[in-house]
Design a protein around this motif. Structure first.
Motif, PDB file in Angstrom:
ATOM      1  N   SER A  53       2.944  -6.527   0.305  1.00  0.00           N
ATOM      2  CA  SER A  53       4.173  -6.370   0.985  1.00  0.00           C
ATOM      3  C   SER A  53       4.647  -4.983   0.851  1.00  0.00           C
ATOM      4  N   LYS A  54       5.410  -4.555   2.095  1.00  0.00           N
ATOM      5  CA  LYS A  54       6.087  -3.079   1.990  1.00  0.00           C
ATOM      6  C   LYS A  54       7.063  -2.920   0.836  1.00  0.00           C
ATOM      7  N   GLU A  55       7.903  -3.841   0.409  1.00  0.00           N
ATOM      8  CA  GLU A  55       8.834  -3.807  -0.646  1.00  0.00           C
ATOM      9  C   GLU A  55       8.519  -4.084  -2.011  1.00  0.00           C
ATOM     10  N   HIS A  56       7.539  -5.049  -2.163  1.00  0.00           N
ATOM     11  CA  HIS A  56       7.256  -5.427  -3.342  1.00  0.00           C
ATOM     12  C   HIS A  56       5.843  -5.203  -3.904  1.00  0.00           C
ATOM     13  N   GLY A  57       4.932  -4.748  -3.077  1.00  0.00           N
ATOM     14  CA  GLY A  57       3.505  -4.611  -3.186  1.00  0.00           C
ATOM     15  C   GLY A  57       3.001  -5.962  -3.124  1.00  0.00           C
ATOM     16  N   GLY A  58       1.824  -5.995  -4.121  1.00  0.00           N
ATOM     17  CA  GLY A  58       1.112  -7.098  -4.150  1.00  0.00           C
ATOM     18  C   GLY A  58       2.010  -8.411  -4.716  1.00  0.00           C
ATOM     19  N   MET A  59       2.016  -9.528  -4.280  1.00  0.00           N
ATOM     20  CA  MET A  59       2.971 -10.567  -4.500  1.00  0.00           C
ATOM     21  C   MET A  59       2.121 -11.935  -4.304  1.00  0.00           C
ATOM     22  N   VAL A  60       2.857 -12.978  -5.050  1.00  0.00           N
ATOM     23  CA  VAL A  60       2.536 -14.354  -4.465  1.00  0.00           C
ATOM     24  C   VAL A  60       3.608 -15.277  -4.284  1.00  0.00           C
ATOM     25  N   SER A  61       3.605 -16.086  -3.232  1.00  0.00           N
ATOM     26  CA  SER A  61       4.690 -16.695  -2.924  1.00  0.00           C
ATOM     27  C   SER A  61       3.980 -18.305  -2.220  1.00  0.00           C
ATOM     28  N   ARG A  62       4.639 -19.255  -2.368  1.00  0.00           N
ATOM     29  CA  ARG A  62       4.216 -20.446  -1.837  1.00  0.00           C
ATOM     30  C   ARG A  62       5.220 -20.894  -0.536  1.00  0.00           C
ATOM     31  N   GLU A  63       6.309 -19.880  -0.688  1.00  0.00           N
ATOM     32  CA  GLU A  63       7.440 -20.342   0.257  1.00  0.00           C
ATOM     33  C   GLU A  63       7.420 -19.556   1.511  1.00  0.00           C
ATOM     34  N   LEU A  64       7.094 -18.069   1.286  1.00  0.00           N
ATOM     35  CA  LEU A  64       7.078 -17.259   2.342  1.00  0.00           C
ATOM     36  C   LEU A  64       5.904 -17.021   3.241  1.00  0.00           C
ATOM     37  N   ILE A  65       6.088 -16.316   4.434  1.00  0.00           N
ATOM     38  CA  ILE A  65       5.022 -16.395   5.081  1.00  0.00           C
ATOM     39  C   ILE A  65       4.735 -14.812   5.703  1.00  0.00           C
ATOM     40  N   CYS A  66       3.494 -14.330   5.733  1.00  0.00           N
ATOM     41  CA  CYS A  66       2.825 -13.129   5.991  1.00  0.00           C
ATOM     42  C   CYS A  66       2.914 -13.040   7.604  1.00  0.00           C
ATOM     43  N   ALA A  67       3.766 -12.380   8.395  1.00  0.00           N
ATOM     44  CA  ALA A  67       3.691 -12.386   9.862  1.00  0.00           C
ATOM     45  C   ALA A  67       3.388 -10.991  10.470  1.00  0.00           C
ATOM     46  N   THR A  68       2.324 -10.807  11.186  1.00  0.00           N
ATOM     47  CA  THR A  68       1.848  -9.759  12.025  1.00  0.00           C
ATOM     48  C   THR A  68       2.355 -10.041  13.303  1.00  0.00           C
TER      49      THR A  68
END
Length: 333
Positions: free
Chosen positions: A48-63
């Motif tokens: 992510s832009k804000e946090h760099g590398g991250m793991v999340s089971r709830e959030l979605i990466c959207a392009t």
């Protein structure tokens, strides 16, 4: 917003607003989304832009590709029909593909893509869907067609995007590996595993060769495919069985070398990214990075500007790649 990490409700709003989206997230989160113009693959790892590398089971990466595409079609392929993917790509635009890891279609694409009709003639970019590493063997990677709601664990989904006449799409690859100066390695068949290797023309057991020569299997094999360096990453070295498994296939007739050692993986990766930093971030429409880069570079919490997006089980830039970052630029003509 081009690539962002968002809550399910934010993505629902974008879909309901008619936006055209490329999505990545856990299956449970993706299944909460309404139908619309989107395609998705399962993965919980992102940059992510804000946090760099991250793991999340709830959030979605959207392009969000709405601002620069004129129209889209979502096409489903299987392991046989995928041979038409280049020939059927938009004449002026790009194709975005997502395939579930270890599906028959994944294996078939990996082995056969360079022989498909019109290979490389039109831009094809995408990635291999996966699961949380703790779910390996318990959950299957999936891809989802937002227009129909269909969830596939076998097959491939391709979003064919038409661009307006004043825009053009180009694909880029960031690879921090180069061929080392060791032995020339060749293989007798196209496969995801090998027992036998030809070392400078001499037949050897590959697992025994790796152990004897203390090869660092975090470093891939590197082939020079007509000027493009392509990595083949190691999955497993089984000394007992005498077999080596890879994340992408080796091809017979191609000369491989073990990659040059990388003293500081994170630094070299960032240096290579910096070489690409001349790319204006507003031109990067999509990018994805490999799970092996994420693990070996310890990218959790680290930023890879100007590149964000899903962290994948394989990258596709015309063909299947490993341990690379791939990106799509959309530029004004």
């Amino acid at each position: 917003m081009k690539q962002s990490i968002l809550s399910v409700s934010d993505v629902q709003s974008l879909i309901n607003g008619g936006n055209k989206l490329l999505l990545a997230g856990e299956e449970e989160a993706l299944k909460l989304l309404p139908k619309g113009d989107w395609v998705a693959g399962t993965i919980p790892y992102f940059i992510s832009k804000e946090h760099g590398g991250m793991v999340s089971r709830e959030l979605i990466c959207a392009t969000d590709i709405s601002s620069f595409v004129s129209s889209i079609d979502i096409v489903k392929y299987d392991q046989n029909s995928l041979a038409r993917v280049y020939a059927e790509g938009p004449k002026h635009g790009f194709s975005f593909i997502v395939i579930p890891a270890m599906s028959k279609t994944h294996l078939s694409f990996a082995l056969n893509a360079p022989n498909y009709k019109d290979f490389g003639v039109r831009p094809l970019i995408g990635w291999i869907a996966g699961v949380h590493l703790s779910d390996l063997g318990k959950k299957t990677p999936k891809v989802i067609n937002g227009q129909t709601g269909e969830v596939l664990e076998e097959g491939a989904l391709v979003l064919q995007a038409q661009l307006p006449e004043n825009k053009v799409a180009e694909i880029g690859i960031v690879n921090l590996f180069e061929q080392g100066d060791g032995d020339i390695l060749t293989f007798t068949s196209d496969d995801f595993s090998a027992e036998t290797v030809m070392v400078n023309g001499e037949k050897r057991n590959f697992a025994a060769y790796i152990v004897k020569n203390k090869l660092d299997t975090k470093l891939p094999l590197v082939a020079d495919y007509y000027g493009a360096l392509v990595n083949i990453s190691f999955q497993d070295v089984d000394e007992v069985e005498g077999r080596v498994k890879f994340y992408a296939p080796v091809f017979s007739g191609i000369r491989y070398k073990h990659a040059k050692p990388v003293t500081d993986y994170v630094k070299v990766f960032n240096d290579r990214l910096c070489k690409e930093c001349s790319i204006e971030s507003d031109r990067v429409a999509f990018s994805c990075n490999c799970i092996l880069n994420y693990l070996y570079s310890e990218l959790e919490g680290k930023k890879t500007d100007p590149f964000v997006g899903p962290v994948t089980f394989g990258e596709i830039a015309y063909q299947l790649l490993n341990q690379t970052l791939v990106y799509l630029e959309v530029m004004d003509v």
